[in-house]
Motif scaffolding. Structure first.
Motif, PDB file in Angstrom:
ATOM      1  N   GLY A 181      28.792  42.458  27.359  1.00 33.25           N
ATOM      2  CA  GLY A 181      29.733  43.054  28.041  1.00 33.25           C
ATOM      3  C   GLY A 181      28.809  43.563  29.575  1.00 33.25           C
ATOM      4  O   GLY A 181      29.520  44.381  29.896  1.00 33.25           O
ATOM      5  N   ASN A 182      27.831  43.037  29.594  1.00 37.00           N
ATOM      6  CA  ASN A 182      27.128  43.515  30.918  1.00 37.00           C
ATOM      7  C   ASN A 182      28.022  42.972  32.213  1.00 37.00           C
ATOM      8  O   ASN A 182      27.817  43.414  33.431  1.00 37.00           O
ATOM      9  CB  ASN A 182      25.644  43.151  30.995  1.00 37.00           C
ATOM     10  CG  ASN A 182      25.011  43.724  29.935  1.00 37.00           C
ATOM     11  OD1 ASN A 182      25.200  44.739  29.593  1.00 37.00           O
ATOM     12  ND2 ASN A 182      23.898  43.110  29.615  1.00 37.00           N
ATOM     13  N   ILE A 183      28.535  41.947  32.087  1.00 38.35           N
ATOM     14  CA  ILE A 183      29.189  41.273  33.148  1.00 38.35           C
ATOM     15  C   ILE A 183      30.753  40.992  32.668  1.00 38.35           C
ATOM     16  O   ILE A 183      30.786  40.352  31.574  1.00 38.35           O
ATOM     17  CB  ILE A 183      28.580  39.829  33.460  1.00 38.35           C
ATOM     18  CG1 ILE A 183      27.311  40.193  33.994  1.00 38.35           C
ATOM     19  CG2 ILE A 183      29.188  39.150  34.573  1.00 38.35           C
ATOM     20  CD1 ILE A 183      26.375  38.961  34.257  1.00 38.35           C
ATOM     21  N   PRO A 184      31.677  41.289  33.293  1.00 36.89           N
ATOM     22  CA  PRO A 184      33.333  40.882  33.001  1.00 36.89           C
ATOM     23  C   PRO A 184      33.390  39.138  32.882  1.00 36.89           C
ATOM     24  O   PRO A 184      32.813  38.621  33.727  1.00 36.89           O
ATOM     25  CB  PRO A 184      33.969  41.427  34.082  1.00 36.89           C
ATOM     26  CG  PRO A 184      32.851  41.388  35.170  1.00 36.89           C
ATOM     27  CD  PRO A 184      31.765  41.645  34.840  1.00 36.89           C
ATOM     28  N   ILE A 185      34.592  39.099  32.014  1.00 37.15           N
ATOM     29  CA  ILE A 185      34.804  37.637  31.785  1.00 37.15           C
ATOM     30  C   ILE A 185      35.892  37.475  32.387  1.00 37.15           C
ATOM     31  O   ILE A 185      37.033  38.014  32.340  1.00 37.15           O
ATOM     32  CB  ILE A 185      34.908  37.492  30.247  1.00 37.15           C
ATOM     33  CG1 ILE A 185      33.935  37.764  29.419  1.00 37.15           C
ATOM     34  CG2 ILE A 185      35.498  35.888  29.971  1.00 37.15           C
ATOM     35  CD1 ILE A 185      34.120  37.672  27.817  1.00 37.15           C
ATOM     36  N   LEU A 186      36.014  36.507  33.418  1.00 31.72           N
ATOM     37  CA  LEU A 186      37.036  36.124  34.570  1.00 31.72           C
ATOM     38  C   LEU A 186      37.677  34.879  34.094  1.00 31.72           C
ATOM     39  O   LEU A 186      38.733  34.623  34.856  1.00 31.72           O
ATOM     40  CB  LEU A 186      36.484  36.205  35.935  1.00 31.72           C
ATOM     41  CG  LEU A 186      35.690  37.398  36.351  1.00 31.72           C
ATOM     42  CD1 LEU A 186      35.290  37.326  37.654  1.00 31.72           C
ATOM     43  CD2 LEU A 186      36.647  38.685  36.402  1.00 31.72           C
ATOM     44  N   ILE A 187      37.161  34.023  33.469  1.00 35.25           N
ATOM     45  CA  ILE A 187      37.937  32.729  33.126  1.00 35.25           C
ATOM     46  C   ILE A 187      39.405  32.912  32.779  1.00 35.25           C
ATOM     47  O   ILE A 187      40.132  32.382  33.262  1.00 35.25           O
ATOM     48  CB  ILE A 187      36.992  31.940  32.192  1.00 35.25           C
ATOM     49  CG1 ILE A 187      35.839  31.555  32.683  1.00 35.25           C
ATOM     50  CG2 ILE A 187      37.744  30.695  31.883  1.00 35.25           C
ATOM     51  CD1 ILE A 187      35.852  30.392  33.844  1.00 35.25           C
ATOM     52  N   GLU A 188      39.415  33.561  31.650  1.00 36.39           N
ATOM     53  CA  GLU A 188      40.835  33.939  31.063  1.00 36.39           C
ATOM     54  C   GLU A 188      41.852  34.291  31.989  1.00 36.39           C
ATOM     55  O   GLU A 188      42.864  33.759  32.024  1.00 36.39           O
ATOM     56  CB  GLU A 188      40.956  34.657  29.635  1.00 36.39           C
ATOM     57  CG  GLU A 188      39.712  34.345  28.710  1.00 36.39           C
ATOM     58  CD  GLU A 188      40.184  32.822  27.748  1.00 36.39           C
ATOM     59  OE1 GLU A 188      41.440  32.590  27.886  1.00 36.39           O
ATOM     60  OE2 GLU A 188      39.404  32.122  27.109  1.00 36.39           O
ATOM     61  N   THR A 189      41.445  35.609  32.691  1.00 38.71           N
ATOM     62  CA  THR A 189      42.467  36.017  33.554  1.00 38.71           C
ATOM     63  C   THR A 189      42.653  35.156  34.749  1.00 38.71           C
ATOM     64  O   THR A 189      43.775  35.120  35.094  1.00 38.71           O
ATOM     65  CB  THR A 189      42.069  37.275  34.069  1.00 38.71           C
ATOM     66  OG1 THR A 189      40.629  37.198  34.869  1.00 38.71           O
ATOM     67  CG2 THR A 189      41.629  38.461  32.862  1.00 38.71           C
ATOM     68  N   THR A 190      41.659  34.478  35.292  1.00 43.28           N
ATOM     69  CA  THR A 190      41.921  33.653  36.452  1.00 43.28           C
ATOM     70  C   THR A 190      43.017  32.248  35.787  1.00 43.28           C
ATOM     71  O   THR A 190      43.864  32.111  36.685  1.00 43.28           O
ATOM     72  CB  THR A 190      40.696  32.864  36.995  1.00 43.28           C
ATOM     73  OG1 THR A 190      39.632  33.896  37.017  1.00 43.28           O
ATOM     74  CG2 THR A 190      40.710  31.891  38.160  1.00 43.28           C
ATOM     75  N   ILE A 191      42.819  31.930  34.868  1.00 40.81           N
ATOM     76  CA  ILE A 191      43.528  30.815  34.424  1.00 40.81           C
ATOM     77  C   ILE A 191      45.010  31.187  33.980  1.00 40.81           C
ATOM     78  O   ILE A 191      46.025  30.791  34.246  1.00 40.81           O
ATOM     79  CB  ILE A 191      43.064  30.117  32.973  1.00 40.81           C
ATOM     80  CG1 ILE A 191      41.650  29.357  33.450  1.00 40.81           C
ATOM     81  CG2 ILE A 191      44.059  29.097  32.400  1.00 40.81           C
ATOM     82  CD1 ILE A 191      41.002  28.718  32.455  1.00 40.81           C
ATOM     83  N   ASN A 192      44.933  32.395  33.319  1.00 37.90           N
ATOM     84  CA  ASN A 192      46.487  32.875  33.256  1.00 37.90           C
ATOM     85  C   ASN A 192      47.142  33.042  34.609  1.00 37.90           C
ATOM     86  O   ASN A 192      48.354  33.037  34.748  1.00 37.90           O
ATOM     87  CB  ASN A 192      46.299  34.369  32.805  1.00 37.90           C
ATOM     88  CG  ASN A 192      45.924  34.225  31.124  1.00 37.90           C
ATOM     89  OD1 ASN A 192      46.230  33.443  30.312  1.00 37.90           O
ATOM     90  ND2 ASN A 192      45.325  35.295  30.748  1.00 37.90           N
ATOM     91  N   ASP A 193      46.562  33.701  35.704  1.00 41.91           N
ATOM     92  CA  ASP A 193      47.218  33.953  36.873  1.00 41.91           C
ATOM     93  C   ASP A 193      47.336  32.550  37.677  1.00 41.91           C
ATOM     94  O   ASP A 193      48.614  32.241  38.201  1.00 41.91           O
ATOM     95  CB  ASP A 193      46.072  34.602  38.064  1.00 41.91           C
ATOM     96  CG  ASP A 193      45.991  35.933  37.658  1.00 41.91           C
ATOM     97  OD1 ASP A 193      46.695  36.454  37.001  1.00 41.91           O
ATOM     98  OD2 ASP A 193      44.952  36.536  38.158  1.00 41.91           O
ATOM     99  N   ILE A 194      46.688  31.208  37.355  1.00 46.99           N
ATOM    100  CA  ILE A 194      47.016  29.869  37.941  1.00 46.99           C
ATOM    101  C   ILE A 194      48.211  29.424  37.081  1.00 46.99           C
ATOM    102  O   ILE A 194      49.098  29.076  38.026  1.00 46.99           O
ATOM    103  CB  ILE A 194      45.888  29.234  37.779  1.00 46.99           C
ATOM    104  CG1 ILE A 194      44.639  29.384  38.732  1.00 46.99           C
ATOM    105  CG2 ILE A 194      46.325  27.741  37.826  1.00 46.99           C
ATOM    106  CD1 ILE A 194      43.360  28.424  38.414  1.00 46.99           C
ATOM    107  N   LYS A 195      48.288  29.685  35.713  1.00 46.44           N
ATOM    108  CA  LYS A 195      49.442  29.115  35.140  1.00 46.44           C
ATOM    109  C   LYS A 195      50.724  29.950  35.493  1.00 46.44           C
ATOM    110  O   LYS A 195      51.881  29.378  35.491  1.00 46.44           O
ATOM    111  CB  LYS A 195      49.092  29.498  33.771  1.00 46.44           C
ATOM    112  CG  LYS A 195      48.082  28.588  33.050  1.00 46.44           C
ATOM    113  CD  LYS A 195      48.004  28.632  31.607  1.00 46.44           C
ATOM    114  CE  LYS A 195      49.208  27.814  30.722  1.00 46.44           C
ATOM    115  NZ  LYS A 195      49.044  28.079  29.320  1.00 46.44           N
TER     116      LYS A 195
END
Length: 227
Positions: free
Chosen positions: A209-223
């Motif tokens: 948890g030291n660095i945020p996970i951005l893959i999921e939110t980015t893909i959601n925004d693209i979709k």
């Protein structure tokens, strides 16, 4: 949409307005190829190839050999754009000399694995994300058969830690999807390296948890835009 590179995901995140995001996605859908002289793989191919080979062969002389070759190319042309490209590649290689390569991989015998082309596309929430790590290798550690990988990335200006972690995230997904049946995916050595800024991030940092996970939110925004 054929495929989306991690760099394209990062570019999408940099768009500030819905309008620019929509235009960006439309261009991806139309497969419009933008000039990528300052960040593309071809632009940095000289330093990337030298560093990949040095990591695998543990032969630092390969770096100096590539620098000498690039100096020769620099001196053989008067085109400023080409000279700048050669000099930037030289600078990246010189900076990499300060890396302790031994910290980027386990201290044991490594077996470098083939990376079939069909492995390079990961389907994440219905989007084709391209994963092309530099090396995938297996090794034995405490009687455990393990797998790990390294992804060297170069971009003018580099990446912030959250962006670099997106490469680490995709690398881990790649390893887990294709190799976890036969090996334990070691998060400590699932590493992405930003060659421009000289920083690296392993998957353990993401797990902790030291660095945020951005893959999921980015893909959601693209979709949302791409519906």
């Amino acid at each position: 949409m054929k495929k989306i590179t991690v760099k394209k995901l990062i570019e999408f995140r940099e768009k500030k307005s819905d309008r620019t995001k929509i235009t960006f996605i439309n261009n991806l859908n139309k497969e419009i190829k933008k000039s990528d002289d300052d960040s593309g793989g071809d632009y940095w191919i000289s330093c990337l190839s030298a560093i990949r080979n040095t990591f695998k062969d543990e032969n630092l002389e390969l770096l100096d050999e590539k620098i000498n070759t690039l100096h020769e190319k620099f001196n053989s042309t008067n085109i400023k754009k080409n000279q700048l490209q050669f000099q930037r590649n030289i600078d990246i290689i010189n900076s990499f000399k300060d890396f302790n390569i031994n910290n980027l991989k386990p201290n044991t015998k490594l077996t470098f694995l083939k990376q079939p082309k069909i492995y390079s596309i990961l389907n994440i929430k219905g989007l084709p994300i391209e994963a092309k790590p530099c090396h995938i290798y297996s090794f034995s550690l405490n009687e455990s058969n393990e797998v790990a990988g390294i992804w060297f990335i170069a971009k003018l200006g580099g990446f912030n830690k959250s962006e670099l972690a997106m490469f680490t995230d995709i690398l881990y997904r790649y390893l887990y999807m294709h190799y976890s049946k036969d090996f334990f995916v070691n998060p400590d050595y699932c590493i992405a390296v930003d060659l421009f800024n000289g920083q690296e991030i392993n998957y353990t940092e993401i797990q902790n948890g030291n660095i945020p996970i951005l893959i999921e939110t980015t893909i959601n925004d693209i979709k949302k835009i791409n519906i």
